[in-house]
Design a protein around this motif. Structure first.
Motif: not given
Length: 416
Positions: A310-312, A322-329, A409-413
């Motif tokens: 949600p926060n990418i 952007l740096p704001e994405s790092f926490e989520e990643l 952006v999503e990810f699928v297992i």
């Protein structure tokens, strides 16, 4: 005093306590506690005090904190606070904060002050050898009759030390029955004899009241962490940053309760093995209430599950993170480190405004940017596939505000 002598003297203290004390609750039920190595063994309610018997067991094996390299712009520090105080190899240092209070859950104004302690210091720290046990007693003001659940709140952890907080302590403390109305009426007093007037004493100069130390207001955040599919509570960990320290609370039942400073703002992070974590924010000062309820639902990691990141954030029309994405990643990095057999497919999506081919290329490059970041944090690239779908898989239609949700952006297992 030497530790073994303290233990011996503590036993003598227990034997000397008068048996006429009031309500006694042995091994009271405790809903949640901030640490696993301190237990409440007994709560005794006398006419004057709430007496709590506790036991500290020094862990035999020291846990070392995990360090993770993060970008400088990440809002989280590199180090995390250990789950127990660690002031030296093979031993801990303990003490009881004299600012400890007892509270009625949800009613912060109903607090009962600390009075004194036995067999534990309140001004200096005492070293405890590896594997040793310390029994100690804390005296507080008497709980009001009828309060049969309370919180023991030592405070917020700081400087690498873990505070001892217990939430939802259940005890026997019934309301007292009303006294009978059989007391005899008191006769009216007769008027005193008249006295000769005397000179009026000189008025005293007004005294300036001594300044009163204002206590930091506390708020309570509580809730339950659930499996989003089954709606069953799950074992999880909640962490947050306060005054530069990362604090952690583990819950085996899924229920949690946290005491926070009403004047601060917090970002809570919730993690559980086998689930994708989440985060939420709280600013108690923005509300007039002092008690907050917040349930959390975590998505289980199962093959075929699609999970939104949600926060990418990217630069406009670009694929630079952007740096704001790092926490989520970094949350995704933690998941893949904890589950080394998991493989994922990162999927990029755009809206359907603009050139179709350019959108498709942009979504692919954004997915690849996420894959590159994960690889730079130590995740093998063979575990990550990147794919872009452009605007071919919208989840919202309608207004511009709604269509913004298609840019995601999503990810699928793909494999466990």
């Amino acid at each position: 005093m030497h530790f073994k002598l303290l233990s011996a003297s503590f036993g003598a203290i227990l034997l000397s306590i008068h048996t006429s004390f009031g309500q006694v609750t042995e091994n009271p039920k405790v809903e949640e506690s901030s640490v696993p190595y301190v237990k409440i063994k007994r709560v005794e309610l006398t006419d004057a005090n709430t007496v709590i018997y506790l036991q500290f067991i020094e862990p035999k094996k020291q846990q070392q904190p995990q360090f993770r390299s993060q970008p400088r712009s990440s809002p989280f520090p590199d180090s995390r606070v250990p789950q127990f105080p660690q002031q030296g190899i093979g031993q801990s240092q303990i003490w009881l904060d004299p600012e400890t209070r007892l509270y009625k859950p949800g009613e912060i104004d109903k607090k009962f002050k600390f009075i004194r302690a036995e067999n534990i210091t309140t001004t200096t720290k005492t070293s405890v050898a590896n594997g040793d046990t310390v029994d100690f007693v804390a005296y507080f003001e008497r709980l009001t009759p009828g309060i049969e659940e309370f919180d023991f709140y030592e405070g917020r952890s700081s400087g690498g030390n873990q505070s001892w907080n217990f939430y939802g302590i259940r005890v026997r403390n019934p309301l007292k029955k009303d006294a009978g109305k059989s007391a005899k009426p008191v006769a009216k007093a007769t008027a005193p004899p008249a006295r000769t007037p005397t000179a009026k004493p000189a008025a005293k100069a007004p005294q300036k009241p001594a300044p009163v130390k204002k206590e930091a207001e506390m708020a309570i955040l509580k809730g339950t962490i659930f499996n989003s599919k089954t709606k069953e509570p799950i074992t999880a960990q909640l962490s947050y940053i306060e005054s530069g320290d990362t604090l952690q609370i583990r819950s085996s039942s899924g229920k949690y309760r946290v005491g926070v400073d009403a004047g601060e703002k917090y970002n809570f992070r919730v993690m559980a093995r086998g689930y994708y974590g989440t985060s939420f924010s709280l600013a108690p000062g923005d509300s007039s209430g002092k008690s907050f309820d917040h349930d959390v639902y975590l998505t289980p990691l199962i093959v075929g599950e699609t999970i939104l990141l949600p926060n990418i954030y990217f630069e406009t029309s670009q694929y630079t993170l952007l740096p704001e994405s790092f926490e989520e990643l970094n949350r995704l990095v933690d998941v893949m480190r904890d589950s080394p057999t998991v493989k994922i497919r990162v999927e990029g999506h755009t809206d359907n405004v603009g050139d179709f081919d350019k959108n498709l290329e942009l979504s692919r490059k954004r997915a690849e940017a996420v894959k590159t970041y994960l690889h730079e944090q130590g995740i093998e690239s063979s575990r990550i596939e990147a794919k872009g779908y452009g605007g071919t898989r919208p989840i919202k239609k309608g207004s511009e505000e709604e269509r913004k949700k298609n840019r995601r952006v999503e990810f699928v297992i793909t494999e466990m």
